[in-house]
Design a protein around this motif. Sequence first.
Motif, PDB file in Angstrom:
ATOM      1  N   LYS A  74       3.547  10.181  -9.846  1.00  0.00           N
ATOM      2  CA  LYS A  74       2.830  10.482 -11.091  1.00  0.00           C
ATOM      3  C   LYS A  74       2.207  11.871 -11.037  1.00  0.00           C
ATOM      4  O   LYS A  74       2.223  12.619 -12.030  1.00  0.00           O
ATOM      5  CB  LYS A  74       1.763   9.429 -11.337  1.00  0.00           C
ATOM      6  CG  LYS A  74       2.330   8.040 -11.679  1.00  0.00           C
ATOM      7  CD  LYS A  74       1.219   7.011 -11.814  1.00  0.00           C
ATOM      8  CE  LYS A  74       1.788   5.624 -12.120  1.00  0.00           C
ATOM      9  NZ  LYS A  74       0.720   4.588 -12.219  1.00  0.00           N
ATOM     10  N   GLN A  75       1.653  12.245  -9.892  1.00  0.00           N
ATOM     11  CA  GLN A  75       1.079  13.585  -9.757  1.00  0.00           C
ATOM     12  C   GLN A  75       2.157  14.651  -9.854  1.00  0.00           C
ATOM     13  O   GLN A  75       1.961  15.692 -10.489  1.00  0.00           O
ATOM     14  CB  GLN A  75       0.340  13.688  -8.418  1.00  0.00           C
ATOM     15  CG  GLN A  75      -0.910  12.815  -8.321  1.00  0.00           C
ATOM     16  CD  GLN A  75      -1.541  12.870  -6.933  1.00  0.00           C
ATOM     17  OE1 GLN A  75      -1.012  13.516  -6.035  1.00  0.00           O
ATOM     18  NE2 GLN A  75      -2.664  12.185  -6.765  1.00  0.00           N
TER      19      GLN A  75
ATOM     20  N   ARG B   8       0.829  -1.214   0.000  1.00  0.00           N
ATOM     21  CA  ARG B   8       0.000   0.000   0.000  1.00  0.00           C
ATOM     22  C   ARG B   8       0.858   1.256   0.000  1.00  0.00           C
ATOM     23  O   ARG B   8       0.540   2.248  -0.673  1.00  0.00           O
ATOM     24  CB  ARG B   8      -0.922  -0.014   1.223  1.00  0.00           C
ATOM     25  CG  ARG B   8      -2.071  -1.025   1.119  1.00  0.00           C
ATOM     26  CD  ARG B   8      -2.955  -0.999   2.341  1.00  0.00           C
ATOM     27  NE  ARG B   8      -2.215  -1.448   3.525  1.00  0.00           N
ATOM     28  CZ  ARG B   8      -2.750  -1.534   4.738  1.00  0.00           C
ATOM     29  NH1 ARG B   8      -4.019  -1.185   4.923  1.00  0.00           N
ATOM     30  NH2 ARG B   8      -2.028  -1.958   5.754  1.00  0.00           N
TER      31      ARG B   8
ATOM     32  N   VAL C  82       2.238   1.712  -3.521  1.00  0.00           N
ATOM     33  CA  VAL C  82       1.227   2.215  -4.454  1.00  0.00           C
ATOM     34  C   VAL C  82       1.031   3.711  -4.260  1.00  0.00           C
ATOM     35  O   VAL C  82       0.967   4.491  -5.231  1.00  0.00           O
ATOM     36  CB  VAL C  82      -0.097   1.445  -4.262  1.00  0.00           C
ATOM     37  CG1 VAL C  82      -1.221   2.114  -5.050  1.00  0.00           C
ATOM     38  CG2 VAL C  82       0.071  -0.007  -4.683  1.00  0.00           C
ATOM     39  N   ARG C  83       0.938   4.148  -2.999  1.00  0.00           N
ATOM     40  CA  ARG C  83       0.757   5.586  -2.740  1.00  0.00           C
ATOM     41  C   ARG C  83       1.965   6.382  -3.212  1.00  0.00           C
ATOM     42  O   ARG C  83       1.827   7.512  -3.711  1.00  0.00           O
ATOM     43  CB  ARG C  83       0.511   5.819  -1.243  1.00  0.00           C
ATOM     44  CG  ARG C  83      -0.842   5.321  -0.750  1.00  0.00           C
ATOM     45  CD  ARG C  83      -1.209   5.960   0.586  1.00  0.00           C
ATOM     46  NE  ARG C  83      -0.237   5.660   1.621  1.00  0.00           N
ATOM     47  CZ  ARG C  83      -0.306   4.637   2.448  1.00  0.00           C
ATOM     48  NH1 ARG C  83      -1.331   3.794   2.336  1.00  0.00           N
ATOM     49  NH2 ARG C  83       0.613   4.438   3.376  1.00  0.00           N
ATOM     50  N   THR C  84       3.148   5.798  -3.054  1.00  0.00           N
ATOM     51  CA  THR C  84       4.360   6.496  -3.507  1.00  0.00           C
ATOM     52  C   THR C  84       4.354   6.684  -5.025  1.00  0.00           C
ATOM     53  O   THR C  84       4.672   7.780  -5.535  1.00  0.00           O
ATOM     54  CB  THR C  84       5.611   5.701  -3.089  1.00  0.00           C
ATOM     55  OG1 THR C  84       5.621   5.531  -1.668  1.00  0.00           O
ATOM     56  CG2 THR C  84       6.879   6.418  -3.521  1.00  0.00           C
ATOM     57  N   LEU C  85       3.981   5.645  -5.762  1.00  0.00           N
ATOM     58  CA  LEU C  85       3.910   5.753  -7.223  1.00  0.00           C
ATOM     59  C   LEU C  85       2.865   6.777  -7.648  1.00  0.00           C
ATOM     60  O   LEU C  85       3.094   7.570  -8.583  1.00  0.00           O
ATOM     61  CB  LEU C  85       3.598   4.386  -7.826  1.00  0.00           C
ATOM     62  CG  LEU C  85       4.764   3.377  -7.878  1.00  0.00           C
ATOM     63  CD1 LEU C  85       4.267   2.044  -8.421  1.00  0.00           C
ATOM     64  CD2 LEU C  85       5.897   3.911  -8.745  1.00  0.00           C
ATOM     65  N   GLU C  86       1.724   6.775  -6.985  1.00  0.00           N
ATOM     66  CA  GLU C  86       0.678   7.749  -7.332  1.00  0.00           C
ATOM     67  C   GLU C  86       1.152   9.168  -7.086  1.00  0.00           C
ATOM     68  O   GLU C  86       0.879  10.083  -7.881  1.00  0.00           O
ATOM     69  CB  GLU C  86      -0.582   7.458  -6.516  1.00  0.00           C
ATOM     70  CG  GLU C  86      -1.273   6.150  -6.902  1.00  0.00           C
ATOM     71  CD  GLU C  86      -2.460   5.853  -6.014  1.00  0.00           C
ATOM     72  OE1 GLU C  86      -2.636   6.576  -5.000  1.00  0.00           O
ATOM     73  OE2 GLU C  86      -3.205   4.892  -6.303  1.00  0.00           O
ATOM     74  N   HIS C  87       1.875   9.373  -5.983  1.00  0.00           N
ATOM     75  CA  HIS C  87       2.407  10.707  -5.686  1.00  0.00           C
ATOM     76  C   HIS C  87       3.428  11.130  -6.741  1.00  0.00           C
ATOM     77  O   HIS C  87       3.424  12.293  -7.195  1.00  0.00           O
ATOM     78  CB  HIS C  87       3.050  10.707  -4.302  1.00  0.00           C
ATOM     79  CG  HIS C  87       3.744  11.990  -3.958  1.00  0.00           C
ATOM     80  ND1 HIS C  87       3.064  13.148  -3.668  1.00  0.00           N
ATOM     81  CD2 HIS C  87       5.081  12.303  -3.887  1.00  0.00           C
ATOM     82  CE1 HIS C  87       3.922  14.120  -3.411  1.00  0.00           C
ATOM     83  NE2 HIS C  87       5.167  13.631  -3.544  1.00  0.00           N
TER      84      HIS C  87
END
Length: 709
Positions: A685-686, A675, A678-683
């Motif tokens: 990408k933003q 988890r 996943v949050r690190t990758l989403e950050h």
Amino acid sequence: MDTFGESTCLNSHSHIVYAFSCDDVNDTAKETCLNWFFKIASIRELLPRLYVEASILKCNRFLNKIGIHTTLPRLTDMVRGIGDPLVAAYARAYLCRVGMEVAPELKDTLNRNFFDLLGTFRQLSGESVQNQLVVQRVEMPEYLTLYSPAINWILQCIAYRAPEPLLTEMMERCKTMGNNALLLNSIMRAFRPEFVAARATDFIGMIKECDEAGFPKHLLFGSLGRSLASADPPEPERLTILNEAWKVVTKVRSPRDYINCAEIWVEFTCRHFTKREVNTVLADMIKHMTPDRAFEDAYLQLQSVIRKILTYFHDFSVLFSMERFLPFLDMFQKDSVRVEVCRSIMEVFIKHQVEPTRDPVILNAMLHICKTMHDSVNALTLEDEKRSLSLLIIGFIRMVSFGRDFEQQLSFCVESRATFCNLEPVLVQLIHRRLSTSTSCFCVFFSQACAAYSFITIPSLSSIFSRLSLYLLSGQVALANQCLSQADAFLKAAVSILPEVPRSINVEGKLRSSESFLLDFINNFLSTLLVVPDHPEHGVLYLVRGLLNMVQDYTWEDNSDAKVRVYISALPLLAAMSQETYLYTIPKMDSNETLYGGDPKFLSELNKLCETLIGQVLDHLKALGREESARRQGSLAFALFGALLAHGDLRNNKLSQLTVNLWNLSHKHGYCDTRLSVRTLEHMKQQAQQPDMSHLSDAVQRLALQSRT
């Protein structure tokens, strides 16, 4: 007797009684019970026959419904055959006790026992009793006190839920008997305090007319005082009551008798009068109890006096303005008792002193009391006792405030440091107090004095973590007051004692590893170093290098990653130091951003140090790979990845490739938190969508989630 009913109920005395009548009892049971009473009747001696029959009086319920009602009067008449009036008194008391249990509605039996008891008083002056007293070598006043428990019990049975007019009747009967002191004493103790207080003046008049030789008047005033401690007499009569009572109390020669009576009347005095009257009472007690050190046998009563005063006087400026209060405390010569009294005073002070004080009367008295507690500490004192005393003294220190008079505050702390040098938690509190005062003060000279106070006091502390945290806190306060040399000294002192940190520490009686505490301290220390300017004589980043050298040389636990985690924590600090404008600064003080102004040499030093730290971390990761410590390796790799992602310039291809490698290493064995990944990758990408962060897109594409195989 299995035919008896099983249902039960509780009467008003909480005794369990069986709900049955004589009609429920079979003939065999009745015959057995009747046989008991026949055997008792065959006892020749009066006294054992009386007590045995009274003890099984309740068994009359097996025989008939009115057995108890007829037996009680008969037993009452039997008591008249006992020749010794003292023995007869206690026989009547026991009979009343049994009667209240089995037939509380039979008030006539109680009255008959009481009136018969009064009739035996004539025997006290008879030849038989007088001869017995001579043989036993007992004085009449002492002999009369033996009657009190029996009379008190009988009167309490009569007075139970009795109306107020009954007291008036008893008082009149006492007068007809020439104000018999023994009876009068029992009347005052048996009836409700409210009834007695309303007639306090009448009782005093009756006490005056009693014969002093028969029953001491101070005992009578003691009984009256107990009632007045629970109920209030009419207000206009209170001063007269106190004066009349104290005239008798102060004339008592025996210190034991005096203090027993005086202690009772202290509560009445505190309850209804001012410090003037209480001070007079204390002075009289000192006068009576000081000769021949009589107070040594009366510590319990003297402690009771203190407790009663503290119950009614919560304004300590009033309490300590009594001239005789502190001299009264001086009578507590036994160490354990003196400390206990001081503790009780401190507890009341902390509970009721709401506003901070600078009253010199309060401060001097409380310092004296706290010093008494502190001086009781020795090598045999338990840690819990030290902790308890420290908390009380700290509670006092927190209630002392001199407002903007910082010099007076500093003087108080200096005096307290000398006074409480054996209690480390108190010294820690004093340092915190000085630092908070220094933060509020904008005088450089005063801040320097506070710093000197802390620098002298901190080394005396035995707890290494107390010293570390206070050195750091003192350095932060010194920085806030632009005292750079003092701040530099505090921070260097903190670094110098790092090797003294033990690998395990005692926490609440259990040994625990000190690593977590040490890491917390170092992280706090690193965050402070951002605003600390370099010393012109010690070179670039001398405090950072000194800290890292200590970390390098420290003996860490086996299989520990703490040292490497410190290196990772240092990277954000070095990255922040490389910025043109620092994240935070101290007003009116120049940090390295101003001193170096983006000097390439300074930035080069930062880069070299970062490369060194990263190299140390990578070497450790390789070693963990050889040791097959996959979980630890993955955790450290992800921590370094996070630091580089947040603070590194990923436009540098070499650094970007390193972050990708660290990501892959952290996920290689599947121990990474999915988890979080996943949050690190989403950050990322933003962030990559922002114009100046487009270089992250390439890195994101090369990062993949892997599962454990």
